[in-house]
Design a protein around this motif. Sequence first.
Motif, PDB file in Angstrom:
ATOM      1  N   ALA A   1     -10.156  -7.901   0.292  1.00 45.42           N
ATOM      2  CA  ALA A   1      -8.990  -8.043   1.165  1.00 45.42           C
ATOM      3  C   ALA A   1      -7.896  -8.870   0.494  1.00 45.42           C
ATOM      4  O   ALA A   1      -6.708  -8.529   0.572  1.00 45.42           O
ATOM      5  N   LEU A   2      -8.290  -9.944  -0.182  1.00 44.61           N
ATOM      6  CA  LEU A   2      -7.301 -10.734  -0.922  1.00 44.61           C
ATOM      7  C   LEU A   2      -6.677  -9.905  -2.038  1.00 44.61           C
ATOM      8  O   LEU A   2      -5.473 -10.018  -2.310  1.00 44.61           O
ATOM      9  N   GLY A   3      -7.498  -9.066  -2.678  1.00 43.84           N
ATOM     10  CA  GLY A   3      -6.962  -8.185  -3.710  1.00 43.84           C
ATOM     11  C   GLY A   3      -5.977  -7.170  -3.175  1.00 43.84           C
ATOM     12  O   GLY A   3      -5.181  -6.599  -3.936  1.00 43.84           O
ATOM     13  N   GLY A   4      -6.023  -6.896  -1.861  1.00 42.03           N
ATOM     14  CA  GLY A   4      -5.042  -5.999  -1.256  1.00 42.03           C
ATOM     15  C   GLY A   4      -3.814  -6.727  -0.734  1.00 42.03           C
ATOM     16  O   GLY A   4      -2.699  -6.191  -0.774  1.00 42.03           O
TER      17      GLY A   4
ATOM     18  N   TRP B   1       3.959  -6.016   5.603  1.00 42.75           N
ATOM     19  CA  TRP B   1       3.284  -6.849   6.590  1.00 42.75           C
ATOM     20  C   TRP B   1       2.267  -6.035   7.384  1.00 42.75           C
ATOM     21  O   TRP B   1       1.230  -6.564   7.823  1.00 42.75           O
ATOM     22  N   ASP B   2       2.542  -4.767   7.593  1.00 39.19           N
ATOM     23  CA  ASP B   2       1.593  -3.867   8.259  1.00 39.19           C
ATOM     24  C   ASP B   2       0.288  -3.800   7.465  1.00 39.19           C
ATOM     25  O   ASP B   2      -0.811  -3.994   7.996  1.00 39.19           O
ATOM     26  N   HIS B   3       0.414  -3.546   6.156  1.00 37.07           N
ATOM     27  CA  HIS B   3      -0.779  -3.431   5.315  1.00 37.07           C
ATOM     28  C   HIS B   3      -1.495  -4.765   5.164  1.00 37.07           C
ATOM     29  O   HIS B   3      -2.734  -4.832   5.183  1.00 37.07           O
ATOM     30  N   ALA B   4      -0.716  -5.848   5.017  1.00 34.63           N
ATOM     31  CA  ALA B   4      -1.334  -7.174   4.871  1.00 34.63           C
ATOM     32  C   ALA B   4      -2.103  -7.563   6.137  1.00 34.63           C
ATOM     33  O   ALA B   4      -3.163  -8.201   6.058  1.00 34.63           O
ATOM     34  N   THR B   5      -1.574  -7.187   7.302  1.00 38.25           N
ATOM     35  CA  THR B   5      -2.276  -7.472   8.555  1.00 38.25           C
ATOM     36  C   THR B   5      -3.602  -6.726   8.606  1.00 38.25           C
ATOM     37  O   THR B   5      -4.626  -7.273   9.039  1.00 38.25           O
ATOM     38  N   MET B   6      -3.588  -5.468   8.161  1.00 39.85           N
ATOM     39  CA  MET B   6      -4.824  -4.690   8.110  1.00 39.85           C
ATOM     40  C   MET B   6      -5.869  -5.393   7.238  1.00 39.85           C
ATOM     41  O   MET B   6      -7.001  -5.619   7.664  1.00 39.85           O
ATOM     42  N   TYR B   7      -5.471  -5.756   6.009  1.00 36.39           N
ATOM     43  CA  TYR B   7      -6.393  -6.445   5.115  1.00 36.39           C
ATOM     44  C   TYR B   7      -6.818  -7.800   5.692  1.00 36.39           C
ATOM     45  O   TYR B   7      -7.968  -8.243   5.514  1.00 36.39           O
ATOM     46  N   GLY B   8      -5.896  -8.472   6.385  1.00 32.37           N
ATOM     47  CA  GLY B   8      -6.192  -9.786   6.931  1.00 32.37           C
ATOM     48  C   GLY B   8      -7.319  -9.761   7.943  1.00 32.37           C
ATOM     49  O   GLY B   8      -8.163 -10.667   7.966  1.00 32.37           O
ATOM     50  N   PHE B   9      -7.361  -8.723   8.781  1.00 26.85           N
ATOM     51  CA  PHE B   9      -8.430  -8.658   9.770  1.00 26.85           C
ATOM     52  C   PHE B   9      -9.772  -8.303   9.131  1.00 26.85           C
ATOM     53  O   PHE B   9     -10.823  -8.731   9.630  1.00 26.85           O
TER      54      PHE B   9
ATOM     55  N   MET C   1       0.820  -1.203   0.000  1.00 33.44           N
ATOM     56  CA  MET C   1       0.000   0.000   0.000  1.00 33.44           C
ATOM     57  C   MET C   1       0.854   1.254   0.000  1.00 33.44           C
ATOM     58  O   MET C   1       0.324   2.352   0.037  1.00 33.44           O
ATOM     59  N   GLY C   2       2.155   1.111  -0.008  1.00 31.26           N
ATOM     60  CA  GLY C   2       3.018   2.278   0.032  1.00 31.26           C
ATOM     61  C   GLY C   2       3.192   2.945  -1.319  1.00 31.26           C
ATOM     62  O   GLY C   2       4.236   3.536  -1.583  1.00 31.26           O
ATOM     63  N   THR C   3       2.197   2.837  -2.177  1.00 30.36           N
ATOM     64  CA  THR C   3       2.215   3.470  -3.493  1.00 30.36           C
ATOM     65  C   THR C   3       0.883   4.170  -3.710  1.00 30.36           C
ATOM     66  O   THR C   3      -0.063   4.022  -2.916  1.00 30.36           O
ATOM     67  N   PHE C   4       0.811   4.937  -4.800  1.00 33.56           N
ATOM     68  CA  PHE C   4      -0.446   5.603  -5.134  1.00 33.56           C
ATOM     69  C   PHE C   4      -1.551   4.580  -5.370  1.00 33.56           C
ATOM     70  O   PHE C   4      -2.675   4.731  -4.880  1.00 33.56           O
ATOM     71  N   GLN C   5      -1.225   3.503  -6.129  1.00 32.96           N
ATOM     72  CA  GLN C   5      -2.228   2.484  -6.411  1.00 32.96           C
ATOM     73  C   GLN C   5      -2.695   1.786  -5.133  1.00 32.96           C
ATOM     74  O   GLN C   5      -3.879   1.469  -4.972  1.00 32.96           O
ATOM     75  N   GLY C   6      -1.754   1.553  -4.193  1.00 36.70           N
ATOM     76  CA  GLY C   6      -2.120   0.887  -2.952  1.00 36.70           C
ATOM     77  C   GLY C   6      -3.063   1.713  -2.099  1.00 36.70           C
ATOM     78  O   GLY C   6      -4.068   1.207  -1.579  1.00 36.70           O
ATOM     79  N   HIS C   7      -2.745   3.009  -1.945  1.00 46.77           N
ATOM     80  CA  HIS C   7      -3.626   3.877  -1.176  1.00 46.77           C
ATOM     81  C   HIS C   7      -4.970   4.064  -1.873  1.00 46.77           C
ATOM     82  O   HIS C   7      -6.018   4.152  -1.227  1.00 46.77           O
ATOM     83  N   LEU C   8      -4.923   4.128  -3.211  1.00 53.36           N
ATOM     84  CA  LEU C   8      -6.165   4.283  -3.965  1.00 53.36           C
ATOM     85  C   LEU C   8      -7.067   3.067  -3.781  1.00 53.36           C
ATOM     86  O   LEU C   8      -8.290   3.204  -3.604  1.00 53.36           O
ATOM     87  N   LEU C   9      -6.481   1.874  -3.814  1.00 53.20           N
ATOM     88  CA  LEU C   9      -7.261   0.649  -3.621  1.00 53.20           C
ATOM     89  C   LEU C   9      -7.918   0.628  -2.244  1.00 53.20           C
ATOM     90  O   LEU C   9      -9.109   0.299  -2.111  1.00 53.20           O
ATOM     91  N   ALA C  10      -7.151   0.993  -1.210  1.00 55.53           N
ATOM     92  CA  ALA C  10      -7.723   1.011   0.144  1.00 55.53           C
ATOM     93  C   ALA C  10      -8.833   2.054   0.248  1.00 55.53           C
ATOM     94  O   ALA C  10      -9.873   1.808   0.876  1.00 55.53           O
TER      95      ALA C  10
END
Length: 295
Positions: free
Chosen positions: A65-68, A100-108, A1-10
Amino acid sequence: MGTFQGHLLAGVFFLIFSLYYAVMVSLALLRGQRFLSPPLPPREKRGHRWWQRVPVQGMMKVVIALGGIIPEFFYPPGVNRMKIVDWEDPRRPFIFYNNWDHATMYGFFMLSGVVDIVSQACQAWQNVKLERAAEALAFCVLTLLMAAHLENKGTLEIRVHVLFVVPTFLVSLVLTIEVWVPDQPTLWVLKTWLGLVLSCWMLQLSVLMYVPPSGQPWKAENPGDLAFLTIFFCWHLALGAAVLAAVYGLCSLWHHRFSSWRETPGAKYQPCPRGYSNEELEKLGTEAMLQDGGV
């Protein structure tokens, strides 16, 4: 998520669910419902096919969440960020902690979707409190991770993420209250408004940090840039309220139009009864015209 596309997806992920809740809340208020989502009947009365039992909302959480998660570890193709510790370095440092920070967020959030599916499709009776608790846990984890995300960041990023933590924490608080005090219209509206603010600010965050409209990056050493961040956030508070009001207005138009259509006499197709004589049919037709205001 540390990119423009990652933040946009979230941001899009939160916006979809916020708009979904805005429509649900608006219709529930217009209909005078006691429950935002009426409890489901026992499993044997929900239909025998699996797609009739699987909740759409839970499936959306799992799929998005899987897409993230997958891009966090394997995008661009050929990259693998699944390692946590660099064992080749004698210091054994942690690596890819942002991913791993972002994946944990999506995981929950995915866990919340799985709980929805198990509760509504697998159990004999729906466990509404468990679903609410799982959703509240997902937002509590998001708040903790965003607070920890401020480590080793510049002044500008810290200010942006602190403003993001504020609505996230309030949403988690409202969801936690709803576990014990459910079905309160005031909490429905507050939760939806904060969700809209959170998602809109996430989209704004991605634009500010990666593709500023002016073409010039924001400067943390400039007091004016930092001041306008807070001003923009306050505008997003008003924007969230305006979006919620607009959704309520559209739902109100649809609700009243649909209700009037349903209540209009003769609006529905009624098959002609059989077994009547011509005189009785003419009498029934005359009565129907009089009810409809005919001459």
